[in-house]
Design a protein around this motif. Sequence first.
Motif, PDB file in Angstrom:
ATOM      1  N   SER A  57       0.824  -1.211   0.000  1.00 50.83           N
ATOM      2  CA  SER A  57       0.000   0.000   0.000  1.00 50.83           C
ATOM      3  C   SER A  57       0.855   1.257   0.000  1.00 50.83           C
ATOM      4  O   SER A  57       0.582   2.217  -0.755  1.00 50.83           O
ATOM      5  N   ASN A  58       1.894   1.264   0.816  1.00 55.85           N
ATOM      6  CA  ASN A  58       2.787   2.427   0.860  1.00 55.85           C
ATOM      7  C   ASN A  58       3.519   2.636  -0.454  1.00 55.85           C
ATOM      8  O   ASN A  58       3.678   3.777  -0.925  1.00 55.85           O
ATOM      9  N   ILE A  59       3.969   1.549  -1.048  1.00 52.86           N
ATOM     10  CA  ILE A  59       4.699   1.646  -2.327  1.00 52.86           C
ATOM     11  C   ILE A  59       3.783   2.197  -3.414  1.00 52.86           C
ATOM     12  O   ILE A  59       4.134   3.138  -4.139  1.00 52.86           O
ATOM     13  N   HIS A  60       2.593   1.614  -3.549  1.00 56.12           N
ATOM     14  CA  HIS A  60       1.675   2.045  -4.603  1.00 56.12           C
ATOM     15  C   HIS A  60       1.220   3.489  -4.404  1.00 56.12           C
ATOM     16  O   HIS A  60       1.009   4.223  -5.380  1.00 56.12           O
ATOM     17  N   LYS A  61       1.083   3.908  -3.152  1.00 60.71           N
ATOM     18  CA  LYS A  61       0.658   5.285  -2.881  1.00 60.71           C
ATOM     19  C   LYS A  61       1.758   6.283  -3.240  1.00 60.71           C
ATOM     20  O   LYS A  61       1.488   7.328  -3.863  1.00 60.71           O
ATOM     21  N   ALA A  62       2.997   5.965  -2.858  1.00 57.61           N
ATOM     22  CA  ALA A  62       4.105   6.891  -3.102  1.00 57.61           C
ATOM     23  C   ALA A  62       4.645   6.794  -4.527  1.00 57.61           C
ATOM     24  O   ALA A  62       5.106   7.792  -5.091  1.00 57.61           O
ATOM     25  N   TYR A  63       4.580   5.599  -5.119  1.00 58.67           N
ATOM     26  CA  TYR A  63       5.151   5.363  -6.452  1.00 58.67           C
ATOM     27  C   TYR A  63       4.155   4.566  -7.295  1.00 58.67           C
ATOM     28  O   TYR A  63       4.318   3.356  -7.498  1.00 58.67           O
ATOM     29  N   PRO A  64       3.105   5.199  -7.771  1.00 49.95           N
ATOM     30  CA  PRO A  64       2.040   4.477  -8.481  1.00 49.95           C
ATOM     31  C   PRO A  64       2.481   3.771  -9.751  1.00 49.95           C
ATOM     32  O   PRO A  64       1.792   2.855 -10.214  1.00 49.95           O
ATOM     33  N   ASP A  65       3.611   4.175 -10.322  1.00 54.98           N
ATOM     34  CA  ASP A  65       4.080   3.514 -11.539  1.00 54.98           C
ATOM     35  C   ASP A  65       5.006   2.335 -11.241  1.00 54.98           C
ATOM     36  O   ASP A  65       5.455   1.643 -12.158  1.00 54.98           O
ATOM     37  N   HIS A  66       5.306   2.090  -9.959  1.00 49.72           N
ATOM     38  CA  HIS A  66       6.131   0.944  -9.592  1.00 49.72           C
ATOM     39  C   HIS A  66       5.251  -0.288  -9.417  1.00 49.72           C
ATOM     40  O   HIS A  66       4.075  -0.183  -9.062  1.00 49.72           O
ATOM     41  N   ARG A  67       5.845  -1.466  -9.635  1.00 53.31           N
ATOM     42  CA  ARG A  67       5.121  -2.717  -9.451  1.00 53.31           C
ATOM     43  C   ARG A  67       5.725  -3.501  -8.299  1.00 53.31           C
ATOM     44  O   ARG A  67       6.905  -3.330  -7.970  1.00 53.31           O
ATOM     45  N   VAL A  68       4.915  -4.375  -7.700  1.00 60.34           N
ATOM     46  CA  VAL A  68       5.341  -5.131  -6.532  1.00 60.34           C
ATOM     47  C   VAL A  68       5.137  -6.625  -6.781  1.00 60.34           C
ATOM     48  O   VAL A  68       4.044  -7.056  -7.178  1.00 60.34           O
ATOM     49  N   LEU A  69       6.180  -7.400  -6.546  1.00 56.13           N
ATOM     50  CA  LEU A  69       6.095  -8.861  -6.551  1.00 56.13           C
ATOM     51  C   LEU A  69       6.249  -9.313  -5.110  1.00 56.13           C
ATOM     52  O   LEU A  69       7.319  -9.182  -4.514  1.00 56.13           O
ATOM     53  N   GLY A  70       5.153  -9.807  -4.511  1.00 57.76           N
ATOM     54  CA  GLY A  70       5.175 -10.211  -3.119  1.00 57.76           C
ATOM     55  C   GLY A  70       4.804 -11.666  -2.943  1.00 57.76           C
ATOM     56  O   GLY A  70       4.008 -12.214  -3.712  1.00 57.76           O
ATOM     57  N   GLU A  71       5.338 -12.281  -1.906  1.00 53.24           N
ATOM     58  CA  GLU A  71       5.093 -13.707  -1.683  1.00 53.24           C
ATOM     59  C   GLU A  71       3.617 -14.028  -1.478  1.00 53.24           C
ATOM     60  O   GLU A  71       3.114 -15.049  -1.951  1.00 53.24           O
ATOM     61  N   GLU A  72       2.903 -13.150  -0.783  1.00 55.92           N
ATOM     62  CA  GLU A  72       1.534 -13.476  -0.403  1.00 55.92           C
ATOM     63  C   GLU A  72       0.491 -13.000  -1.416  1.00 55.92           C
ATOM     64  O   GLU A  72      -0.710 -13.125  -1.182  1.00 55.92           O
ATOM     65  N   GLY A  73       0.953 -12.437  -2.535  1.00 61.93           N
ATOM     66  CA  GLY A  73       0.037 -12.155  -3.634  1.00 61.93           C
ATOM     67  C   GLY A  73      -0.712 -10.842  -3.586  1.00 61.93           C
ATOM     68  O   GLY A  73      -1.681 -10.650  -4.330  1.00 61.93           O
TER      69      GLY A  73
END
Length: 270
Positions: A57-73
Amino acid sequence: MLDEHWRQLFGHAEEWIKEAGKLIKQSFQNEITIQFKTNFSDLVTNIDKQVEQFLTSNIHKAYPDHRVLGEEGFGDFIESSEGTVWIIDPIDGTTNFVNQQRHFAISVAIYHHGAGKIGMIYDVVADEFYHCLKGEGAYLNGVKLPQLKEKKLSQSLIGLNATWVTKNRRIDPAVLAPLVNAARGIRSYGSAAIEIAYVASGRLDGYISMRLSPWDFAAGMLLIDEVGGKITRINGESINLFEQNSVFVANPFIHEEILHNFILPKFDKK
């Protein structure tokens, strides 16, 4: 040397990771919900999910053009390395978290067009924060880690789970069993991120696992590169960042010794 954009990004990431660590510590006094993924030893808790949601949530809010690959989906569907990708493990070592409340870590790596820029591993209970910015060395709690020095296998500690020297589906136990006798000692901490960080800091001299996912090793491989270590698949081939891999990380001097004297003579590259 990275520019100010990456330093600002690092500052945000460190702040979020430390805050996530506080959330985990606060959970020690509460009842946690445990679920099984692939088997009874492959666990996920409500805290794993909460931490990944917090970070994503913090990443998408601060950097909306960044993508996240997380273990829990809770991140994004990643099909390519294009752009800026965060690779997150909210709790690496969930079984340790559940059973011991120690020896687990938050692991965060940031890659840009497939190139590693920032790696962070936070051992929450020990309050040990490993980090690196590409080309500037690796650090433990702000103290720069030295380059790895020459060492003999007979003087070395190797991180190796007993699974890989007993009957299993991924490797003949006879391949790695002789390594147990050749090394000074074998250790298993139950967290790939911590064990790779330990290789970077010299607490371990090598670490081998036959099956790790990107979030297990993405940050650690950046630390290893900064201190002159070597990380490959078990057969010496390059790691694919966005796939499951076997992982063999070590001091560069014993990496070659183990690979050519213990693994390749017996290992079927197929």
